[in-house]
Design a protein around this motif. Structure first.
Motif, PDB file in Angstrom:
ATOM      1  N   THR A 101     -11.323   6.661  -5.857  1.00 19.63           N
ATOM      2  CA  THR A 101     -10.381   5.731  -5.244  1.00 19.63           C
ATOM      3  C   THR A 101     -11.112   4.715  -4.369  1.00 19.63           C
ATOM      4  OG1 THR A 101     -10.022   7.011  -3.210  1.00 19.63           O
ATOM      5  CG2 THR A 101      -8.628   7.538  -5.095  1.00 19.63           C
TER       6      THR A 101
ATOM      7  N   VAL B 273      -6.480   3.229  -0.876  1.00 21.00           N
ATOM      8  CA  VAL B 273      -5.701   4.395  -1.300  1.00 21.00           C
ATOM      9  C   VAL B 273      -5.763   5.496  -0.255  1.00 21.00           C
ATOM     10  CG1 VAL B 273      -5.501   6.182  -3.079  1.00 21.00           C
ATOM     11  CG2 VAL B 273      -6.009   3.824  -3.731  1.00 21.00           C
TER      12      VAL B 273
ATOM     13  N   THR C 196      -3.143   4.659   2.409  1.00 21.82           N
ATOM     14  CA  THR C 196      -1.731   4.489   2.040  1.00 21.82           C
ATOM     15  C   THR C 196      -1.158   5.666   1.261  1.00 21.82           C
ATOM     16  OG1 THR C 196      -2.346   3.297   0.015  1.00 21.82           O
ATOM     17  CG2 THR C 196      -1.921   1.973   1.994  1.00 21.82           C
ATOM     18  N   LEU C 197      -1.959   6.285   0.423  1.00 22.59           N
ATOM     19  CA  LEU C 197      -1.438   7.264  -0.537  1.00 22.59           C
ATOM     20  C   LEU C 197      -1.792   8.705  -0.214  1.00 22.59           C
ATOM     21  CD1 LEU C 197       0.087   7.555  -3.251  1.00 22.59           C
ATOM     22  CD2 LEU C 197      -2.094   7.285  -4.418  1.00 22.59           C
TER      23      LEU C 197
ATOM     24  N   ILE D 122      -8.073   5.273  -9.099  1.00 21.46           N
ATOM     25  CA  ILE D 122      -6.910   4.557  -8.576  1.00 21.46           C
ATOM     26  C   ILE D 122      -7.420   3.347  -7.820  1.00 21.46           C
ATOM     27  CG2 ILE D 122      -4.822   4.699  -7.181  1.00 21.46           C
ATOM     28  CD1 ILE D 122      -4.981   7.730  -7.424  1.00 21.46           C
TER      29      ILE D 122
ATOM     30  N   LEU E 201       1.279   1.857 -10.350  1.00 19.45           N
ATOM     31  CA  LEU E 201       1.862   2.631  -9.264  1.00 19.45           C
ATOM     32  C   LEU E 201       2.774   1.776  -8.401  1.00 19.45           C
ATOM     33  CD1 LEU E 201      -1.206   4.832  -8.273  1.00 19.45           C
ATOM     34  CD2 LEU E 201       0.746   5.445  -9.723  1.00 19.45           C
ATOM     35  N   PHE E 202       2.273   0.673  -7.880  1.00 22.17           N
ATOM     36  CA  PHE E 202       3.132  -0.273  -7.159  1.00 22.17           C
ATOM     37  C   PHE E 202       2.379  -1.580  -6.959  1.00 22.17           C
ATOM     38  CE2 PHE E 202       1.361   2.632  -3.881  1.00 22.17           C
ATOM     39  CZ  PHE E 202       0.582   1.742  -3.144  1.00 22.17           C
TER      40      PHE E 202
ATOM     41  N   GLU F  91       1.443  -5.036  -4.488  1.00 22.76           N
ATOM     42  CA  GLU F  91       1.057  -5.269  -3.100  1.00 22.76           C
ATOM     43  C   GLU F  91       0.820  -6.756  -2.886  1.00 22.76           C
ATOM     44  OE1 GLU F  91       1.018  -4.837   0.005  1.00 22.76           O
ATOM     45  OE2 GLU F  91      -0.322  -3.114   0.283  1.00 22.76           O
TER      46      GLU F  91
ATOM     47  N   ILE G 121       1.351  11.858  -8.238  1.00 28.11           N
ATOM     48  CA  ILE G 121       0.896  10.605  -7.632  1.00 28.11           C
ATOM     49  C   ILE G 121       1.912   9.494  -7.880  1.00 28.11           C
ATOM     50  CG2 ILE G 121      -0.849   8.781  -7.788  1.00 28.11           C
ATOM     51  CD1 ILE G 121      -2.907  11.000  -8.306  1.00 28.11           C
TER      52      ILE G 121
ATOM     53  N   SER H  82       4.026   7.535  -5.055  1.00 22.92           N
ATOM     54  CA  SER H  82       3.920   6.083  -5.018  1.00 22.92           C
ATOM     55  C   SER H  82       5.270   5.405  -4.984  1.00 22.92           C
ATOM     56  CB  SER H  82       3.108   5.584  -6.218  1.00 22.92           C
ATOM     57  OG  SER H  82       1.793   6.075  -6.172  1.00 22.92           O
ATOM     58  N   ARG H  83       6.256   5.994  -5.666  1.00 28.08           N
ATOM     59  CA  ARG H  83       7.602   5.418  -5.640  1.00 28.08           C
ATOM     60  C   ARG H  83       8.174   5.452  -4.225  1.00 28.08           C
ATOM     61  NH1 ARG H  83       7.888   7.577 -10.969  1.00 28.08           N
ATOM     62  NH2 ARG H  83       8.423   9.662 -10.193  1.00 28.08           N
TER      63      ARG H  83
ATOM     64  N   ILE I 179       6.378   5.325  -1.493  1.00 26.87           N
ATOM     65  CA  ILE I 179       5.638   4.325  -0.714  1.00 26.87           C
ATOM     66  C   ILE I 179       6.183   2.939  -0.977  1.00 26.87           C
ATOM     67  CG2 ILE I 179       3.380   3.204  -0.473  1.00 26.87           C
ATOM     68  CD1 ILE I 179       2.104   5.913  -0.922  1.00 26.87           C
TER      69      ILE I 179
END
Length: 300
Positions: free
Chosen positions: A102, A106, A109-110, A150, A165-166, A168, A293, A297-298, A300
């Motif tokens: 990563t 990450v 945040t994750l 990631i 994942l999302f 930004e 994961i 992520s959803r 977040i």
């Protein structure tokens, strides 16, 4: 060399010794006596013609030969485990170790919500996180040093599986008193200021610089630094401006004296993705972690 003449259990011992870097801790991890673990180490030294572990200033340390073997042995054992895996993967009872590459983003945040979920649903799971860079992550994947990566990867290799994942966007971070209350961060003020750049690859060029170049503009980067926290802390206590992902800016908004502004020019949207190769695509353990994961992520 014939496999029938080799004790493959020694690979388990070697993997554990390299992870723990201690005969005592390795023995405890494998539920062996210390004398049995010492005997295994002696056999490994004979097998490879190398000390494997040597005493250093901070305890036992792997030799250069052992460091070369570390990833290969771990990858081999993961492949062997997948051969014998049958039935559904049970996170509640597994002791699987995952290897994930990563970026620093990450980690901030994750990982906290993910590790909390893992501890609740799979208390025996361990995750070893390796830092990655855009120029070397493919090598980490293909050579098996990581099971997945990631990051903000714009052009993944054709053979990789990918899952978004999302998304930004960007924000600008300044110390709280740099601008007066209600005063906007204009493009002129942005260009006149000094800047700090987060750069894991140790360069002075980032996404904001590419966007400015299209406008025939340039900012003055005073410092490039690899970590988000250090960069944000410097911005909070200096006149330097940090242009960073919005979630990172919000992550430190309550703990550092900063203000957050929208960038005074257009910046592209970033997409955080998860990548993996065919080797792990159908592995039940890997499928479980990828779904976990994605679920985190959803939120977040």
């Amino acid at each position: 060399m014939h496999l029938r003449n080799r004790d493959l259990n020694l690979l388990v011992a070697l993997d554990t010794l390299l992870k723990e870097e201690s005969v005592t801790r390795a023995a405890q991890a494998l539920h062996l006596s210390q004398s049995a673990m010492s005997h295994a180490l002696a056999r490994l030294r004979e097998m490879f013609g190398d000390p494997i572990l040597v005493r250093g200033p901070r305890g036992m340390q792997p030799t250069p030969r052992a460091e070369q073997l570390r990833d290969q042995v771990a990858r081999t054992l993961r492949d062997v485990e997948s051969v014998f895996a049958n039935g559904p993967f049970d996170p509640a009872t597994t002791t699987h170790t995952f290897y994930v590459g990563t970026i620093d983003y990450v980690e901030l945040t994750l990982w906290l919500p993910l590790v909390e979920r893992v501890r609740r649903t799979a208390p025996g799971v361990r995750i070893l996180v390796r830092p990655i860079t855009l120029d070397k992550y493919q090598e980490d994947l293909t050579e098996g040093r990581v099971d997945m990566v990631i990051g903000f990867i714009r052009k993944p290799p054709a053979q990789a599986h990918k899952r978004l994942l999302f998304s930004e966007d960007y924000a600008c971070v300044t110390r709280a008193g740099l601008l007066q209350t209600g005063e906007p961060l204009t493009l002129d003020r942005y260009l006149a200021a000094g800047h700090i750049q987060v750069s894991p690859s140790a360069t002075f060029t980032g996404v904001p610089d590419l966007a400015l170049a299209k406008l025939h503009l340039r900012r003055n980067i005073v410092m490039a630094i690899p970590r988000y926290f250090s960069a944000t802390d410097i911005a909070a206590h200096s006149d330097l401006i940090l242009t960073v992902q919005s979630r990172i800016a919000r992550r430190f908004a309550d703990s550092l004296p900063i203000r957050i502004f929208p960038p005074p020019f257009a910046l592209p949207e970033l997409k955080l993705s998860m990548l993996w190769l065919a080797r792990t695509h159908r592995d039940p353990a890997q499928q479980w972690l990828r779904e976990l994961i994605a679920d985190v992520s959803r939120d977040i």
